[in-house]
Scaffold this active site. Structure first.
Site, short mmCIF file in Angstrom:
data_model
loop_
_atom_site.label_atom_id
_atom_site.label_comp_id
_atom_site.label_asym_id
_atom_site.label_seq_id
_atom_site.Cartn_x
_atom_site.Cartn_y
_atom_site.Cartn_z
N SER A 1 -8.03 -13.25 -19.80
CA SER A 1 -8.57 -14.36 -19.00
C SER A 1 -8.86 -13.89 -17.58
O SER A 1 -8.51 -12.77 -17.20
CB SER A 1 -7.59 -15.54 -18.98
OG SER A 1 -6.48 -15.26 -18.17
N TYR B 1 6.70 -13.55 -6.10
CA TYR B 1 5.38 -12.91 -6.28
C TYR B 1 5.12 -11.90 -5.16
O TYR B 1 4.73 -10.76 -5.41
CB TYR B 1 4.32 -14.01 -6.29
CG TYR B 1 2.91 -13.56 -6.54
CD1 TYR B 1 2.52 -13.03 -7.77
CD2 TYR B 1 1.93 -13.70 -5.55
CE1 TYR B 1 1.21 -12.64 -7.99
CE2 TYR B 1 0.62 -13.32 -5.78
CZ TYR B 1 0.26 -12.79 -6.99
OH TYR B 1 -1.05 -12.41 -7.22
N LYS C 1 4.65 -7.89 -5.69
CA LYS C 1 3.37 -7.25 -5.32
C LYS C 1 3.59 -6.23 -4.19
O LYS C 1 2.98 -5.16 -4.19
CB LYS C 1 2.33 -8.31 -4.93
CG LYS C 1 1.89 -9.20 -6.11
CD LYS C 1 1.08 -8.44 -7.17
CE LYS C 1 0.44 -9.38 -8.17
NZ LYS C 1 -0.30 -8.69 -9.24
#
Ligand SMILES: NC(=O)c1ccc[n+]([C@@H]2O[C@H](COP(=O)([O-])OP(=O)(O)OC[C@H]3O[C@@H](n4cnc5c(N)ncnc54)[C@H](OP(=O)(O)O)[C@@H]3O)[C@@H](O)[C@H]2O)c1
Length: 263
Positions: free
Chosen positions: A15, A153, A157
């Site tokens: 996706s 997150y 990252k």
């Protein structure tokens, strides 16, 4: 660098950014290996590619790091080599630190950081033996500075930059390239799929993600950065200036992020 006749392995290809990359690269005479958890969704992306006969679907779960060495062997055997690994698969998060279970922090690290690291390490001997290879890592602007309600997150990252900057240094002698892609807001399902405090999906879109770059526009810029073998590319709208502002004045960036609508 161009993509013609290259074998490109894309994670998170079912996706959003990964899907758009697959469809775009299939027009450049590449051979593609498409990975993520959902086989049916990957098959649907394959059907949209220019030459589906040059596309292999190889499901994997980045959270299952022990399975990734075996899957890498299969990936290499698909076309006899791999030229680029695009580490794009990942999940985001939307929840205040104080409410977020440690299980959510762990999940983000497992999928976004450890899964990506394990897959890249499994492929490394192949790249070293070939004295050639290119790792592309889809990090985020949140890999360079932080925003509220994305703590896990941002942590995962940021960690990717630490690991891949070291890999780039260690394997410069082997002609191995690393390109860190740092998107700003891109209009995909990333916010719908983001985990909330208890680990359930947010399920609804964010205003800023909705208003973000069109995914095809983003993909074009990302492929340009890969072709130029950039170390890092910041791709988004005005939010990308946060990178430069952090270098000049972290305190001013802090004030601006607090005032912004990003939640
Ligand atoms: N869109 C943005 O605004 C934005 C901004 C900055 C960074 N990014 C980064 O861009 C990358 C792609 O995100 P997107 O925007 O395209 O969102 P997306 O539409 O939600 O796509 C995420 C992809 O990752 C795959 N994935 C999730 N968990 C996985 C797992 N455990 N194992 C293997 N694959 C997994 C999903 O496939 P399955 O469900 O089939 O596994 C899907 O293909 C992510 O790394 C994201 O952090 C996006």
């Amino acid at each position: 660098m161009n993509f013609k006749n290259k074998v490109v392995w894309i994670t998170g290809a079912s996706s959003g950014i990964g899907k758009s990359l697959a469809i775009t690269l299939s027009k450049e005479n590449c051979k593609l290996i498409l990975s993520s958890r959902r086989k049916e969704a990957l098959m649907a992306v394959k059907a949209l590619c220019n030459t589906p006969e040059n596309v292999v679907v190889l499901p994997l779960d980045l959270a299952e790091t022990d399975s990734l060495a075996g899957i890498t062997e299969i990936a290499i055997s698909c076309f006899g080599k791999i030229d680029l690994l695009i580490n794009n698969g990942g999940i985001s998060q939307r929840s205040p630190i104080i409410d977020t279970t440690i299980a959510v922090d762990r999940k983000l690290m497992e999928v976004d950081y450890l899964g990506t690291v394990a897959l890249s390490k499994a492929l490394l001997p192949h790249f070293v033996a070939n004295k050639s290879g290119h790792y592309v890592v889809v990090s985020s602007l949140m890999g360079k500075f932080s925003s509220p309600f994305r703590s896990a997150y941002c942590g995962a990252k940021h960690a990717l930059h630490g690991f891949f900057d070291a890999l780039r240094l260690e394997h410069d002698k082997d002609n191995i390239k690393v390109t860190m892609i740092c998107p700003g807001f891109v209009n995909t399902d990333v916010a719908r799929n983001a985990l909330t405090a208890d680990g359930s999906k947010q399920t609804h879109q964010d205003e800023m993600t909705e208003k973000g770059l069109n995914v095809e526009v983003f993909t074009k810029k990302m492929l340009q950065a890969i072709k130029k073998e950039k170390f890092e590319a910041y791709i988004g709208k005005k939010e990308r200036f946060g990178i430069y502002l952090k270098r000049i004045s972290p305190r001013l960036l802090h004030k601006l992020v607090l005032r912004s609508k990003v939640r």
